[in-house]
Enzyme design. Structure first.
Site, PDB file in Angstrom:
ATOM      1  N   ASP A  43      76.108  50.894  60.917  1.00 34.52           N
ATOM      2  CA  ASP A  43      74.961  50.529  60.083  1.00 34.52           C
ATOM      3  C   ASP A  43      75.216  50.914  58.625  1.00 34.52           C
ATOM      4  O   ASP A  43      75.879  51.923  58.351  1.00 34.52           O
ATOM      5  CB  ASP A  43      73.707  51.260  60.615  1.00 34.52           C
ATOM      6  CG  ASP A  43      72.434  50.603  60.112  1.00 34.52           C
ATOM      7  OD1 ASP A  43      72.494  49.444  59.666  1.00 34.52           O
ATOM      8  OD2 ASP A  43      71.375  51.262  60.157  1.00 34.52           O
TER       9      ASP A  43
HETATM   10  C1  IPE Z   1      75.190  46.746  59.835  1.00 33.93           C
HETATM   11  O1  IPE Z   1      74.889  46.918  58.497  1.00 33.93           O
HETATM   12  C2  IPE Z   1      75.998  45.507  60.094  1.00 33.93           C
HETATM   13  C3  IPE Z   1      75.368  44.491  60.959  1.00 33.93           C
HETATM   14  C4  IPE Z   1      74.264  44.658  61.622  1.00 33.93           C
HETATM   15  C5  IPE Z   1      76.028  43.197  61.040  1.00 33.93           C
HETATM   16  P1  IPE Z   1      73.551  46.305  57.901  1.00 33.93           P
HETATM   17  O2  IPE Z   1      73.769  44.863  57.606  1.00 33.93           O
HETATM   18  O3  IPE Z   1      72.389  46.590  58.846  1.00 33.93           O
HETATM   19  O4  IPE Z   1      73.367  47.089  56.561  1.00 33.93           O
HETATM   20  P2  IPE Z   1      72.090  47.887  56.059  1.00 33.93           P
HETATM   21  O5  IPE Z   1      71.681  48.844  57.130  1.00 33.93           O
HETATM   22  O6  IPE Z   1      71.022  46.868  55.782  1.00 33.93           O
HETATM   23  O7  IPE Z   1      72.556  48.574  54.826  1.00 33.93           O
HETATM   24 MG    MG Z   2      70.988  48.168  59.060  1.00 33.97          MG
END
Ligand code: IPE
Ligand code: MG
Length: 271
Positions: A43
């Site tokens: 995440d």
């Molecule tokens: C995780 O990072 C990646 C996926 C779910 C594909 P995020 O896209 O959730 O990034 P944040 O948490 O919004 O920063």
């Molecule tokens: Mg996220």
């Protein structure tokens, strides 16, 4: 010697030194118990892009792939037999269509690159398994995922399960349906399901339950990730965003797992 050659030589020396340092560090780490399956809830990719002013919908996710590469390499060097990656959850499909397409295209690009590397012998010993509702993904991705699974099938140094289009409730529904179908084929009476029947049909049935879940990005939820399989698992959260996760975060999480061993073993006996 020109500057470019000097830089190249310096990089090689630096890499060799880092590799030696890791060898020493991992040897010390391996004195204690090593988790059989480490799972990562990756995440924080978008926050990373925002933090570093990176442009493009996929910029943070691209940075995230660099972390995947290094973390898998470290796990392989440590001798962790299984790694599970929460790459794209069912809930992530609720994001804007442009972002979903962007992430899917990027994943396809990386899967196709991995096929190329596997064929040319550049990812030795790593087996890749995709887990999730692959039927909900587009044909090209499905075909590439299937090909990568097939060409890495015999590899045993590190088994990596990539959860795509995954959520535990979907996995349970799928497993119950599958086990009902299997049981109906075998007999003609009422269907009585055992826990083992359902477990045998889970998307992730090829791997043991995680011993350690590492969640990046500061969250402390499981977000519908392997909730069936993690009742006795140690959850380690870190504020580091996924693209920031490095060697020391991983070592620290494993040391915590080792420190908690007595407590985790006692809990297992009490269940
Ligand atoms: C995780 O990072 C990646 C996926 C779910 C594909 P995020 O896209 O959730 O990034 P944040 O948490 O919004 O920063
Ligand atoms: Mg996220």
């Amino acid at each position: 010697m020109n500057t470019l050659e000097e830089v190249g030589e310096f990089t090689q020396i630096f890499d060799a030194l880092m590799s030696l340092m890791r060898k020493f560090l991992f040897r010390v780490l391996c004195v204690g118990p090593i988790p059989t399956n480490i799972s990562f809830i990756m995440d924080g990719n978008r926050r990373f892009a925002k933090k570093h002013n990176l442009k493009g919908l996929d910029a943070g996710h691209r940075a995230g792939f660099i972390s995947v590469k290094y973390i898998l390499q470290y796990c392989k060097e440590i001798g962790v037999p299984y790694v599970t990656l929460y790459a794209f959850g069912m809930d992530n499909f609720k994001r804007g269509p442009e972002e979903v397409k962007c992430v899917m295209d990027l994943m396809l690009e990386k899967v196709e690159l991995a096929i190329h590397q596997a064929v040319s012998g550049n990812i030795k010993g790593v087996r890749i398994i995709f887990a999730g509702d692959l039927n909900s993904l587009n044909e090209r991705f499905r075909a590439a995922a299937q090909k990568l699974m097939e060409i890495t099938e015999e590899n045993r140094d590190l088994i990596v399960v990539v959860c795509v289009a995954y959520s535990t409730n979907l996995e349970i529904v799928h497993a119950v349906r599958e086990s009902c179908v299997k049981k109906c084929k075998n007999g003609d009476g009422a269907v009585v399901l055992e826990v083992s029947d359902v477990e045998g049909c889970m998307y992730t049935s090829a791997v043991p339950d995680p011993d350690l879940v590492i969640r990046t990005g500061g969250g402390d939820r499981l977000s519908n990730f392997m909730t069936w399989q993690t009742s006795r698992t140690l959850l380690h959260r870190t504020e580091a965003l996924w693209p920031e996760l490095g060697l020391w975060h991983l070592v620290w999480a494993i040391l915590k797992f080792q420190r908690m061993q007595d407590c985790l073993q006692k809990k297992k006996k009490l269940d």
